[in-house]
Design a protein around this motif. Sequence first.
Motif, PDB file in Angstrom:
ATOM      1  N   PHE A  36       0.839  -1.202   0.000  1.00 36.49           N
ATOM      2  CA  PHE A  36       0.000   0.000   0.000  1.00 36.49           C
ATOM      3  C   PHE A  36       0.874   1.252   0.000  1.00 36.49           C
ATOM      4  CE2 PHE A  36      -2.177   3.360   2.409  1.00 36.49           C
ATOM      5  CZ  PHE A  36      -3.295   3.540   1.599  1.00 36.49           C
ATOM      6  N   GLN A  37       1.937   1.242   0.802  1.00 37.81           N
ATOM      7  CA  GLN A  37       2.844   2.397   0.840  1.00 37.81           C
ATOM      8  C   GLN A  37       3.512   2.611  -0.516  1.00 37.81           C
ATOM      9  OE1 GLN A  37       2.773   4.376   3.457  1.00 37.81           O
ATOM     10  NE2 GLN A  37       1.352   2.897   4.376  1.00 37.81           N
ATOM     11  N   ASP A  38       3.796   1.512  -1.218  1.00 37.39           N
ATOM     12  CA  ASP A  38       4.421   1.606  -2.533  1.00 37.39           C
ATOM     13  C   ASP A  38       3.475   2.268  -3.532  1.00 37.39           C
ATOM     14  OD1 ASP A  38       6.604   1.133  -4.276  1.00 37.39           O
ATOM     15  OD2 ASP A  38       5.595  -0.620  -5.090  1.00 37.39           O
ATOM     16  N   VAL A  39       2.197   1.916  -3.448  1.00 40.48           N
ATOM     17  CA  VAL A  39       1.191   2.543  -4.317  1.00 40.48           C
ATOM     18  C   VAL A  39       1.084   4.031  -3.999  1.00 40.48           C
ATOM     19  CG1 VAL A  39      -1.266   2.652  -4.873  1.00 40.48           C
ATOM     20  CG2 VAL A  39      -0.134   0.434  -4.655  1.00 40.48           C
ATOM     21  N   GLN A  40       1.057   4.360  -2.711  1.00 41.70           N
ATOM     22  CA  GLN A  40       0.963   5.768  -2.312  1.00 41.70           C
ATOM     23  C   GLN A  40       2.196   6.544  -2.737  1.00 41.70           C
ATOM     24  OE1 GLN A  40      -2.443   5.399  -1.686  1.00 41.70           O
ATOM     25  NE2 GLN A  40      -1.943   7.211  -0.494  1.00 41.70           N
ATOM     26  N   ARG A  41       3.348   5.905  -2.662  1.00 42.92           N
ATOM     27  CA  ARG A  41       4.586   6.577  -3.066  1.00 42.92           C
ATOM     28  C   ARG A  41       4.553   6.921  -4.545  1.00 42.92           C
ATOM     29  NH1 ARG A  41      10.210   3.367  -3.077  1.00 42.92           N
ATOM     30  NH2 ARG A  41       9.039   2.271  -4.703  1.00 42.92           N
ATOM     31  N   GLY A  42       3.915   6.052  -5.344  1.00 43.33           N
ATOM     32  CA  GLY A  42       3.818   6.312  -6.775  1.00 43.33           C
ATOM     33  C   GLY A  42       3.070   7.582  -7.101  1.00 43.33           C
ATOM     34  N   LYS A  43       2.289   8.069  -6.142  1.00 47.39           N
ATOM     35  CA  LYS A  43       1.526   9.298  -6.340  1.00 47.39           C
ATOM     36  C   LYS A  43       2.307  10.530  -5.889  1.00 47.39           C
ATOM     37  CE  LYS A  43      -2.771   6.759  -5.392  1.00 47.39           C
ATOM     38  NZ  LYS A  43      -3.959   6.650  -4.482  1.00 47.39           N
ATOM     39  N   SER A  44       3.477  10.316  -5.290  1.00 46.36           N
ATOM     40  CA  SER A  44       4.282  11.418  -4.770  1.00 46.36           C
ATOM     41  C   SER A  44       5.368  11.810  -5.757  1.00 46.36           C
ATOM     42  CB  SER A  44       4.928  11.024  -3.435  1.00 46.36           C
ATOM     43  OG  SER A  44       3.961  10.597  -2.508  1.00 46.36           O
ATOM     44  N   GLU A  45       5.937  12.983  -5.519  1.00 42.00           N
ATOM     45  CA  GLU A  45       7.022  13.461  -6.372  1.00 42.00           C
ATOM     46  C   GLU A  45       8.287  12.652  -6.095  1.00 42.00           C
ATOM     47  OE1 GLU A  45       7.647  17.578  -5.769  1.00 42.00           O
ATOM     48  OE2 GLU A  45       5.622  18.182  -6.347  1.00 42.00           O
ATOM     49  N   SER A  46       9.142  12.526  -7.103  1.00 46.61           N
ATOM     50  CA  SER A  46      10.412  11.838  -6.939  1.00 46.61           C
ATOM     51  C   SER A  46      11.253  12.564  -5.889  1.00 46.61           C
ATOM     52  CB  SER A  46      11.160  11.814  -8.275  1.00 46.61           C
ATOM     53  OG  SER A  46      12.416  11.196  -8.126  1.00 46.61           O
ATOM     54  N   GLY A  47      11.956  11.799  -5.074  1.00 48.71           N
ATOM     55  CA  GLY A  47      12.770  12.405  -4.032  1.00 48.71           C
ATOM     56  C   GLY A  47      12.090  12.469  -2.685  1.00 48.71           C
ATOM     57  N   PHE A  48      10.812  12.079  -2.628  1.00 48.77           N
ATOM     58  CA  PHE A  48      10.068  12.121  -1.373  1.00 48.77           C
ATOM     59  C   PHE A  48      10.322  10.846  -0.568  1.00 48.77           C
ATOM     60  CE2 PHE A  48       6.177  11.157   1.082  1.00 48.77           C
ATOM     61  CZ  PHE A  48       6.193  12.258   1.927  1.00 48.77           C
ATOM     62  N   VAL A  49      10.665  11.002   0.690  1.00 44.15           N
ATOM     63  CA  VAL A  49      10.890   9.868   1.585  1.00 44.15           C
ATOM     64  C   VAL A  49       9.624   9.661   2.406  1.00 44.15           C
ATOM     65  CG1 VAL A  49      12.298   8.918   3.449  1.00 44.15           C
ATOM     66  CG2 VAL A  49      13.358  10.357   1.695  1.00 44.15           C
ATOM     67  N   SER A  50       8.912   8.578   2.149  1.00 44.57           N
ATOM     68  CA  SER A  50       7.632   8.337   2.817  1.00 44.57           C
ATOM     69  C   SER A  50       7.841   7.711   4.194  1.00 44.57           C
ATOM     70  CB  SER A  50       6.743   7.443   1.949  1.00 44.57           C
ATOM     71  OG  SER A  50       7.444   6.276   1.565  1.00 44.57           O
ATOM     72  N   VAL A  51       6.832   7.866   5.055  1.00 48.28           N
ATOM     73  CA  VAL A  51       6.883   7.356   6.423  1.00 48.28           C
ATOM     74  C   VAL A  51       5.561   6.684   6.756  1.00 48.28           C
ATOM     75  CG1 VAL A  51       7.180   7.929   8.866  1.00 48.28           C
ATOM     76  CG2 VAL A  51       8.428   9.215   7.133  1.00 48.28           C
ATOM     77  N   SER A  52       5.608   5.551   7.448  1.00 48.70           N
ATOM     78  CA  SER A  52       4.375   4.908   7.909  1.00 48.70           C
ATOM     79  C   SER A  52       4.656   4.180   9.221  1.00 48.70           C
ATOM     80  CB  SER A  52       3.824   3.930   6.866  1.00 48.70           C
ATOM     81  OG  SER A  52       4.694   2.825   6.694  1.00 48.70           O
ATOM     82  N   GLU A  53       3.597   3.699   9.845  1.00 42.61           N
ATOM     83  CA  GLU A  53       3.706   3.039  11.142  1.00 42.61           C
ATOM     84  C   GLU A  53       2.805   1.817  11.165  1.00 42.61           C
ATOM     85  OE1 GLU A  53       3.203   4.171  15.914  1.00 42.61           O
ATOM     86  OE2 GLU A  53       2.770   5.649  14.339  1.00 42.61           O
ATOM     87  N   ILE A  54       3.268   0.732  11.777  1.00 44.82           N
ATOM     88  CA  ILE A  54       2.468  -0.478  11.920  1.00 44.82           C
ATOM     89  C   ILE A  54       2.968  -1.212  13.156  1.00 44.82           C
ATOM     90  CG2 ILE A  54       3.996  -1.879  10.466  1.00 44.82           C
ATOM     91  CD1 ILE A  54       1.533  -3.399   9.477  1.00 44.82           C
ATOM     92  N   PHE A  55       2.065  -1.870  13.885  1.00 40.77           N
ATOM     93  CA  PHE A  55       2.478  -2.619  15.069  1.00 40.77           C
ATOM     94  C   PHE A  55       1.308  -3.445  15.593  1.00 40.77           C
ATOM     95  CE2 PHE A  55       2.887  -2.936  19.773  1.00 40.77           C
ATOM     96  CZ  PHE A  55       3.964  -3.797  19.799  1.00 40.77           C
ATOM     97  N   SER A  56       1.634  -4.608  16.162  1.00 44.01           N
ATOM     98  CA  SER A  56       0.674  -5.434  16.871  1.00 44.01           C
ATOM     99  C   SER A  56       1.374  -6.011  18.096  1.00 44.01           C
ATOM    100  CB  SER A  56       0.150  -6.573  15.995  1.00 44.01           C
ATOM    101  OG  SER A  56      -0.580  -7.504  16.776  1.00 44.01           O
ATOM    102  N   SER A  57       0.708  -5.993  19.230  1.00 42.91           N
ATOM    103  CA  SER A  57       1.295  -6.526  20.467  1.00 42.91           C
ATOM    104  C   SER A  57       1.496  -8.034  20.395  1.00 42.91           C
ATOM    105  CB  SER A  57       0.404  -6.181  21.664  1.00 42.91           C
ATOM    106  OG  SER A  57      -0.894  -6.731  21.500  1.00 42.91           O
ATOM    107  N   GLU A  58       0.905  -8.690  19.388  1.00 44.07           N
ATOM    108  CA  GLU A  58       1.051 -10.138  19.231  1.00 44.07           C
ATOM    109  C   GLU A  58       2.336 -10.512  18.501  1.00 44.07           C
ATOM    110  OE1 GLU A  58      -2.413 -11.485  17.207  1.00 44.07           O
ATOM    111  OE2 GLU A  58      -3.786 -10.970  18.839  1.00 44.07           O
TER     112      GLU A  58
END
Length: 270
Positions: free
Chosen positions: A143-165
């Motif tokens: 999903f982040q890769d798809v979103q990055r494709g919509k951004s300008e070149s040179g943009f460093v994307s950031v996301s967060e994910i976690f599960s206590s399991e």
Amino acid sequence: MEAAQKEQLIFAAQKSLRIKQRKNFSESRCLNLSAEILTVDSGLKPTFLFDYSLAKAEQIQKYVQEIQKTGLLSQDLHILSIEDNVLIINLNKTIRHLEKVLQENEVPIIDVSMHRASPGLAETRVTKQVKGQVDLILQHLKFQDVQRGKSESGFVSVSEIFSSEWNLCTLFGFLLGFPVSYWFDFNKSFENCLSMTELRVFSVSAFCPRVTENLKHRMYSFSVPEILLLDLQSNIETWNRDLQSDFNKQSAFSELSISTETVCLPAVTL
């Protein structure tokens, strides 16, 4: 490396990653960190776990953007935060790597839970559980890769994910591109059964002339219990061939070296 670019790399780390009034990174530390990120950018490993300071994801994002301005990098990298851990990710490499792992069951899981007399391959129940968790991360990165494709070149994307399991030790083994990954039942104990167990330690290094002239940079370091080495030999050989192939496709690093040693320690931290 040109002196001007070297100074830019040092300045980028000292400017972006400083924590309050703490002492700045040394020049050698700044350059080694640049080489770590170049390893990911070059596709020699999918992910780098940032362990140089307590810098948060936003600081590391700014740092990678500063590194991009020096011309050292060719990829638009991604910053993934998992609880208090930050990983710098080559999305294309990591997605391909995790897809291959899930399709071909490529990365064995070694159960090192404290209650065991010795390390052993994990039960099917554990393997299925971990594969489900890896797939969740894979879908997130896609999903982040798809979103990055919509951004300008040179943009460093950031996301967060976690599960206590999640057992982060196990998942990081997959994300960092190791040929094996350790697992333990953290619901019972965070200790492991590797104390005084013979471990074969593999280290991978290479020269990085684009960052430092005469010093070898260590790209990988992982261990395998000697008792399981024969069972895992095929996986390690496949990993070795894949690394050699990736190394031959890039030009940022030279003189690949893979060494091993056997250690036996009173305590092993995972």
